[in-house]
Design an enzyme around this catalytic site. Structure first.
Site, PDB file in Angstrom:
ATOM      1  N   TYR A   1       8.924  67.992  26.220  1.00 33.91           N
ATOM      2  CA  TYR A   1       9.539  68.090  27.551  1.00 33.91           C
ATOM      3  C   TYR A   1      10.577  69.217  27.565  1.00 33.91           C
ATOM      4  O   TYR A   1      10.596  70.063  28.465  1.00 33.91           O
ATOM      5  CB  TYR A   1      10.182  66.743  27.908  1.00 33.91           C
ATOM      6  CG  TYR A   1      10.704  66.653  29.314  1.00 33.91           C
ATOM      7  CD1 TYR A   1       9.833  66.453  30.388  1.00 33.91           C
ATOM      8  CD2 TYR A   1      12.063  66.750  29.593  1.00 33.91           C
ATOM      9  CE1 TYR A   1      10.304  66.362  31.687  1.00 33.91           C
ATOM     10  CE2 TYR A   1      12.548  66.659  30.889  1.00 33.91           C
ATOM     11  CZ  TYR A   1      11.663  66.459  31.932  1.00 33.91           C
ATOM     12  OH  TYR A   1      12.131  66.373  33.223  1.00 33.91           O
TER      13      TYR A   1
ATOM     14  N   ASN B   1       6.633  70.827  41.299  1.00 31.75           N
ATOM     15  CA  ASN B   1       7.424  69.631  40.987  1.00 31.75           C
ATOM     16  C   ASN B   1       6.697  68.698  40.019  1.00 31.75           C
ATOM     17  O   ASN B   1       7.327  67.877  39.367  1.00 31.75           O
ATOM     18  CB  ASN B   1       7.733  68.908  42.308  1.00 31.75           C
ATOM     19  CG  ASN B   1       8.360  67.542  42.088  1.00 31.75           C
ATOM     20  OD1 ASN B   1       9.522  67.450  41.701  1.00 31.75           O
ATOM     21  ND2 ASN B   1       7.583  66.481  42.300  1.00 31.75           N
TER      22      ASN B   1
ATOM     23  N   LYS C   1       0.349  81.299  40.076  1.00 33.96           N
ATOM     24  CA  LYS C   1      -0.608  82.421  40.078  1.00 33.96           C
ATOM     25  C   LYS C   1      -1.408  82.450  41.384  1.00 33.96           C
ATOM     26  O   LYS C   1      -1.492  83.491  42.053  1.00 33.96           O
ATOM     27  CB  LYS C   1      -1.554  82.257  38.880  1.00 33.96           C
ATOM     28  CG  LYS C   1      -2.723  83.205  38.844  1.00 33.96           C
ATOM     29  CD  LYS C   1      -3.615  82.916  37.622  1.00 33.96           C
ATOM     30  CE  LYS C   1      -4.972  83.581  37.743  1.00 33.96           C
ATOM     31  NZ  LYS C   1      -5.850  83.278  36.595  1.00 33.96           N
TER      32      LYS C   1
ATOM     33  N   ILE D   1      11.282  62.839  43.308  1.00 31.59           N
ATOM     34  CA  ILE D   1      11.922  64.055  43.800  1.00 31.59           C
ATOM     35  C   ILE D   1      10.969  64.781  44.764  1.00 31.59           C
ATOM     36  O   ILE D   1      11.393  65.304  45.797  1.00 31.59           O
ATOM     37  CB  ILE D   1      12.299  64.963  42.599  1.00 31.59           C
ATOM     38  CG1 ILE D   1      13.424  64.304  41.774  1.00 31.59           C
ATOM     39  CG2 ILE D   1      12.715  66.357  43.060  1.00 31.59           C
ATOM     40  CD1 ILE D   1      13.724  64.995  40.450  1.00 31.59           C
TER      41      ILE D   1
ATOM     42  N   THR E   1      14.505  57.984  39.459  1.00 35.07           N
ATOM     43  CA  THR E   1      13.189  57.898  40.116  1.00 35.07           C
ATOM     44  C   THR E   1      12.340  56.933  39.273  1.00 35.07           C
ATOM     45  O   THR E   1      12.847  56.331  38.326  1.00 35.07           O
ATOM     46  CB  THR E   1      12.525  59.288  40.091  1.00 35.07           C
ATOM     47  OG1 THR E   1      12.440  59.687  38.705  1.00 35.07           O
ATOM     48  CG2 THR E   1      13.330  60.320  40.846  1.00 35.07           C
TER      49      THR E   1
ATOM     50  N   LYS F   1      10.312  72.691  29.713  1.00 37.03           N
ATOM     51  CA  LYS F   1      11.266  73.026  30.789  1.00 37.03           C
ATOM     52  C   LYS F   1      12.024  74.320  30.472  1.00 37.03           C
ATOM     53  O   LYS F   1      12.311  75.111  31.376  1.00 37.03           O
ATOM     54  CB  LYS F   1      12.227  71.856  31.023  1.00 37.03           C
ATOM     55  CG  LYS F   1      11.539  70.583  31.565  1.00 37.03           C
ATOM     56  CD  LYS F   1      10.901  70.788  32.934  1.00 37.03           C
ATOM     57  CE  LYS F   1      10.388  69.488  33.547  1.00 37.03           C
ATOM     58  NZ  LYS F   1       9.812  69.657  34.866  1.00 37.03           N
TER      59      LYS F   1
ATOM     60  N   ASP G   1      -5.117  68.005  40.213  1.00 36.58           N
ATOM     61  CA  ASP G   1      -4.578  67.944  38.857  1.00 36.58           C
ATOM     62  C   ASP G   1      -4.161  69.360  38.502  1.00 36.58           C
ATOM     63  O   ASP G   1      -5.022  70.246  38.357  1.00 36.58           O
ATOM     64  CB  ASP G   1      -5.669  67.430  37.899  1.00 36.58           C
ATOM     65  CG  ASP G   1      -5.138  67.215  36.489  1.00 36.58           C
ATOM     66  OD1 ASP G   1      -4.147  67.878  36.120  1.00 36.58           O
ATOM     67  OD2 ASP G   1      -5.731  66.392  35.763  1.00 36.58           O
TER      68      ASP G   1
HETATM   69  N1  LIG Z   1      14.114  62.060  37.427  1.00 40.54           N
HETATM   70  C1  LIG Z   1      14.846  62.847  36.660  1.00 40.54           C
HETATM   71  O1  LIG Z   1      15.838  62.404  36.087  1.00 40.54           O
HETATM   72  C2  LIG Z   1      14.485  64.301  36.485  1.00 40.54           C
HETATM   73  C3  LIG Z   1      15.450  65.140  35.929  1.00 40.54           C
HETATM   74  C4  LIG Z   1      15.142  66.468  35.740  1.00 40.54           C
HETATM   75  C5  LIG Z   1      13.919  66.970  36.118  1.00 40.54           C
HETATM   76  N2  LIG Z   1      12.994  66.128  36.670  1.00 40.54           N
HETATM   77  C6  LIG Z   1      11.703  66.724  37.043  1.00 40.54           C
HETATM   78  O2  LIG Z   1      11.472  66.506  38.416  1.00 40.54           O
HETATM   79  C7  LIG Z   1      10.070  66.446  38.667  1.00 40.54           C
HETATM   80  C8  LIG Z   1       9.762  65.178  39.447  1.00 40.54           C
HETATM   81  O3  LIG Z   1      10.101  64.074  38.638  1.00 40.54           O
HETATM   82  P1  LIG Z   1      10.416  62.615  39.218  1.00 40.54           P
HETATM   83  O4  LIG Z   1      11.594  62.118  38.497  1.00 40.54           O
HETATM   84  O5  LIG Z   1      10.410  62.636  40.688  1.00 40.54           O
HETATM   85  O6  LIG Z   1       9.188  61.800  38.621  1.00 40.54           O
HETATM   86  P2  LIG Z   1       7.860  61.224  39.276  1.00 40.54           P
HETATM   87  O7  LIG Z   1       7.114  60.580  38.166  1.00 40.54           O
HETATM   88  O8  LIG Z   1       8.164  60.446  40.482  1.00 40.54           O
HETATM   89  O9  LIG Z   1       7.094  62.560  39.729  1.00 40.54           O
HETATM   90  C9  LIG Z   1       6.264  63.303  38.902  1.00 40.54           C
HETATM   91  C10 LIG Z   1       4.954  63.470  39.639  1.00 40.54           C
HETATM   92  O10 LIG Z   1       4.129  64.390  38.912  1.00 40.54           O
HETATM   93  C11 LIG Z   1       2.813  63.947  39.086  1.00 40.54           C
HETATM   94  N3  LIG Z   1       1.919  64.488  38.064  1.00 40.54           N
HETATM   95  C12 LIG Z   1       1.883  64.184  36.745  1.00 40.54           C
HETATM   96  N4  LIG Z   1       0.863  64.807  36.156  1.00 40.54           N
HETATM   97  C13 LIG Z   1       0.247  65.555  37.120  1.00 40.54           C
HETATM   98  C14 LIG Z   1      -0.865  66.426  37.129  1.00 40.54           C
HETATM   99  N5  LIG Z   1      -1.576  66.648  36.015  1.00 40.54           N
HETATM  100  N6  LIG Z   1      -1.212  67.003  38.290  1.00 40.54           N
HETATM  101  C15 LIG Z   1      -0.509  66.770  39.419  1.00 40.54           C
HETATM  102  N7  LIG Z   1       0.553  65.933  39.486  1.00 40.54           N
HETATM  103  C16 LIG Z   1       0.922  65.345  38.332  1.00 40.54           C
HETATM  104  C17 LIG Z   1       2.895  62.426  38.996  1.00 40.54           C
HETATM  105  O11 LIG Z   1       1.749  61.821  39.528  1.00 40.54           O
HETATM  106  C18 LIG Z   1       4.166  62.153  39.771  1.00 40.54           C
HETATM  107  O12 LIG Z   1       3.918  61.889  41.121  1.00 40.54           O
HETATM  108  C19 LIG Z   1       9.386  66.520  37.303  1.00 40.54           C
HETATM  109  O13 LIG Z   1       8.966  67.841  37.050  1.00 40.54           O
HETATM  110  C20 LIG Z   1      10.502  66.127  36.346  1.00 40.54           C
HETATM  111  O14 LIG Z   1      10.322  66.669  35.063  1.00 40.54           O
HETATM  112  C21 LIG Z   1      13.244  64.813  36.870  1.00 40.54           C
END
Ligand SMILES: NC(=O)c1ccc[n+]([C@@H]2O[C@H](COP(=O)([O-])OP(=O)(O)OC[C@H]3O[C@@H](n4cnc5c(N)ncnc54)[C@H](O)[C@@H]3O)[C@@H](O)[C@H]2O)c1
Length: 277
Positions: free
Chosen positions: A173, A106, A140, A20, A208, A177, A79
């Site tokens: 989770y 994100n 922040k 995303i 994803t 959220k 991080d």
């Molecule tokens: N895919 C879905 O179905 C879905 C649904 C609802 C919400 N989301 C939310 O959307 C967001 C993106 O998810 P996605 O599906 O694209 O997954 P994704 O795994 O592609 O993206 C998550 C990213 O967060 C990064 N990350 C994890 N720990 C980290 C840290 N400590 N510091 C910095 N970056 C860190 C990862 O390296 C990764 O690139 C997330 O917050 C997820 O909870 C996803």
């Protein structure tokens, strides 16, 4: 088009292909933003293995894709659990672009899922530290900078359907959220006087890298084959499909723009009608 030319946007967790965050970066780049692609870059222990994170190589490829759209783009490894690293992320952004106008929180962990009575303290901490504390720290320090600039700003938190409804095996989770929506509302009422708008976007399932992992996990738990499980998600969705990363990027571009200038404190579902409260 939303007239975001020249705005500076940081997107955390945006260094993973098919994610995303990648779609948000590319959409904001296409809207004229200068973008900061930020992610872990390197694995951090067992819970943040290469399988799950955005690598340095991916971050650079995504920044290059943004540049091909005509945008200025940099990569910053960060991080989000570390306040020092978050401060460096903001400092590096100021050094490169001179401002922070848009922050998209994100970064998220959605792959540490366990039965509740077996849920490990370390998994709980990892999920809460990234999904909630990470958003707190980034907001922040971005808000401090936005207040210094005096020109307002936009913070968008990528929450989830799990911010509105409960999911099994996903206590941390779901709690994180729901908490992120609480953070959104608190920040919106406190930062409104600085013309900083704070909203959340709540996607349902998107395949994803994380979504694929979740499909495998839940299909196994429910004793279904992968495709039958996925079809079940489509069947209960009024629009008959799962989400796409572009659906979320569209919502973010709108919320980032002046078209949304009277919208703050919202937790907007982008779920094809599956979630509606
Ligand atoms: N895919 C879905 O179905 C879905 C649904 C609802 C919400 N989301 C939310 O959307 C967001 C993106 O998810 P996605 O599906 O694209 O997954 P994704 O795994 O592609 O993206 C998550 C990213 O967060 C990064 N990350 C994890 N720990 C980290 C840290 N400590 N510091 C910095 N970056 C860190 C990862 O390296 C990764 O690139 C997330 O917050 C997820 O909870 C996803």
């Amino acid at each position: 088009m939303y007239h975001l030319q020249g705005k500076v946007a940081i997107v955390t967790g945006s260094g993973r292909h098919k994610g995303i965050g990648e779609a948000i970066v590319l959409r904001l780049a296409a809207e004229g933003c200068r973008v900061v692609v930020s992610d872990l870059g390197k694995p951090q222990g067992e819970e943040f293995s290469e399988e799950h994170i955005g690598t340095t190589a991916e971050m650079e490829e995504i920044a290059e894709a943004a540049q091909k759209l005509g945008a200025q783009a940099i990569t910053v490894a960060c991080d989000v659990r570390s306040e020092t690293q978050v401060e460096s992320l903001i400092a590096r952004t100021i050094e490169a672009f001179g401002a922070v106008d848009i922050l998209v929180n994100n970064a998220g962990v959605g792959y540490l899922m366990e039965p509740f009575t077996e849920f490990k303290e370390s998994s709980w901490d990892a999920v809460l530290d990234v999904n909630l504390k990470g958003a707190f720290l980034c907001s922040k320090h971005a808000a401090r900078q936005m207040i210094r600039q005096g020109t307002g700003g936009v913070i968008i938190n990528i929450a989830s359907q799990a911010a509105k409804s409960g999911f099994p095996y996903a206590a941390a989770y779901t709690a994180s959220k729901h908490g992120l929506v609480g953070l959104t509302r608190s920040n919106a009422v406190e930062l409104g006087k600085y013309r900083i708008r704070v909203n959340a976007v709540c996607p349902n399932h998107i395949t994803t890298g994380l979504g694929h992992w979740q499909n495998q996990f839940f299909s196994e738990k429910f004793g279904l084959d992968y495709e039958t499980y996925l079809q079940g998600i489509r069947d209960r969705n009024p629009l008959g499909r799962t989400g796409m990363v572009e659906d979320i990027a569209n919502a973010v571009a709108f919320l980032a723009s002046d078209q949304a200038s009277y919208i703050t404190g919202e937790a907007m579902n982008v779920s094809g009608g599956e979630e509606y409260h």
